[in-house]
Design a protein around this motif. Sequence first.
Motif, PDB file in Angstrom:
ATOM      1  N   ARG A  36       1.094  -1.271  -0.432  1.00  0.00           N
ATOM      2  CA  ARG A  36       0.123  -0.100   0.250  1.00  0.00           C
ATOM      3  C   ARG A  36       0.488   1.485  -0.096  1.00  0.00           C
ATOM      4  O   ARG A  36       0.768   2.367  -1.192  1.00  0.00           O
ATOM      5  CB  ARG A  36      -1.121   0.177   1.119  1.00  0.00           C
ATOM      6  CG  ARG A  36      -2.671  -1.384   1.305  1.00  0.00           C
ATOM      7  CD  ARG A  36      -2.767  -0.964   2.444  1.00  0.00           C
ATOM      8  NE  ARG A  36      -3.494  -2.169   2.932  1.00  0.00           N
ATOM      9  CZ  ARG A  36      -3.605  -3.428   3.229  1.00  0.00           C
ATOM     10  NH1 ARG A  36      -2.243  -3.583   3.746  1.00  0.00           N
ATOM     11  NH2 ARG A  36      -4.930  -3.812   3.546  1.00  0.00           N
ATOM     12  N   LYS A  37       1.899   1.272   0.452  1.00  0.00           N
ATOM     13  CA  LYS A  37       2.367   2.627   1.006  1.00  0.00           C
ATOM     14  C   LYS A  37       3.741   2.424   0.612  1.00  0.00           C
ATOM     15  O   LYS A  37       4.794   1.237   0.968  1.00  0.00           O
ATOM     16  CB  LYS A  37       2.371   3.271   2.198  1.00  0.00           C
ATOM     17  CG  LYS A  37       3.420   4.058   2.316  1.00  0.00           C
ATOM     18  CD  LYS A  37       2.811   5.221   4.209  1.00  0.00           C
ATOM     19  CE  LYS A  37       3.988   5.860   4.012  1.00  0.00           C
ATOM     20  NZ  LYS A  37       3.372   7.224   3.274  1.00  0.00           N
ATOM     21  N   ALA A 234       1.984   5.956  -8.532  1.00  0.00           N
ATOM     22  CA  ALA A 234       0.946   6.247  -7.542  1.00  0.00           C
ATOM     23  C   ALA A 234      -0.113   6.355  -8.358  1.00  0.00           C
ATOM     24  O   ALA A 234      -1.191   7.163  -8.021  1.00  0.00           O
ATOM     25  CB  ALA A 234       1.686   7.880  -6.872  1.00  0.00           C
ATOM     26  N   ASP A 240       0.491   4.881  -2.183  1.00  0.00           N
ATOM     27  CA  ASP A 240       0.409   6.288  -1.490  1.00  0.00           C
ATOM     28  C   ASP A 240       2.130   6.162  -1.749  1.00  0.00           C
ATOM     29  O   ASP A 240       2.759   4.991  -1.290  1.00  0.00           O
ATOM     30  CB  ASP A 240       0.621   5.953   0.357  1.00  0.00           C
ATOM     31  CG  ASP A 240       1.115   6.998   1.000  1.00  0.00           C
ATOM     32  OD1 ASP A 240       2.083   7.868   0.185  1.00  0.00           O
ATOM     33  OD2 ASP A 240       0.677   6.740   2.146  1.00  0.00           O
ATOM     34  N   THR A 242       6.319   7.486  -1.548  1.00  0.00           N
ATOM     35  CA  THR A 242       7.380   9.046  -0.829  1.00  0.00           C
ATOM     36  C   THR A 242       8.102   8.759  -1.301  1.00  0.00           C
ATOM     37  O   THR A 242       9.258   7.330  -0.997  1.00  0.00           O
ATOM     38  CB  THR A 242       7.436   8.978   0.418  1.00  0.00           C
ATOM     39  OG1 THR A 242       5.240   9.092   0.988  1.00  0.00           O
ATOM     40  CG2 THR A 242       8.136  10.347   0.792  1.00  0.00           C
TER      41      THR A 242
END
Length: 250
Positions: A36-37, A234, A240, A242
């Motif tokens: 997910r991240k 993304a 998500d 970064t």
Amino acid sequence: MKRSEFTHALTELLKPDAIRDFAPNGLQVEGAENIRKIVTGVTASQALVDTAVELQADTILVHHGYFWKGESQVITGMKKRRIATLLANDINLYGYHLPLDIHPELGNNAQLAKLLDIEVLGGLESGPASVPVHGRLRTPMSGEVFAEKIATVLNRKPLINIVRDKPIETIAWCTGGGQGYIDLAVSRGVDAYLTGEASEQTIHSSNEQGIDFFAAGHHATERYGIKALGEYLAEQYGFDVTFIDIDNPV
């Protein structure tokens, strides 16, 4: 997304089997099954891994991963600490080296060309999987002006060796540690060669063969492929993501 689906999507996109490499491409350390991240970065250093833990990421995606050919196979010291942190926090580690360098849209070479306004004309090596590429500056300029542009765009002053007194029109480049391709660039008759690093003999090649040379930093030239890959994931899949830039002066 399940880890197996994520791996398949990256394989389809980056086609790691199309090029021989110095480390395994793809999943290097297995973590959580559901992704997910994601944290992206140039190198899977301890600092990047620790940041991923702080952000509660389940996956790290990098250009420089682990298990390079020629390195010690034992898992001790620095390597043990990095892998232990990944395992303790159930974090997947994916690494894509040359496949990310050469991707025609998201790759390091393509992204650097976009930033420096260079038209990509093709690979320097024969075959579809050339690591170094060549092209043309959309706006020809002197070596001094080009060096200033590199410094502004990459936020890093390059090492330069300008031996010509004419504007640069044609150029070859390879992000990262690609200084060994300078002689191949000369054989293609380009005006300049750009890479991340320099070796002692690189400057002699530049001087004696009449090609302008620029070394803009291994890290500085390879920030943009992994960043672009994360942005693609993304946008395409809603992850998500970064990007973490762990500064490195090399």
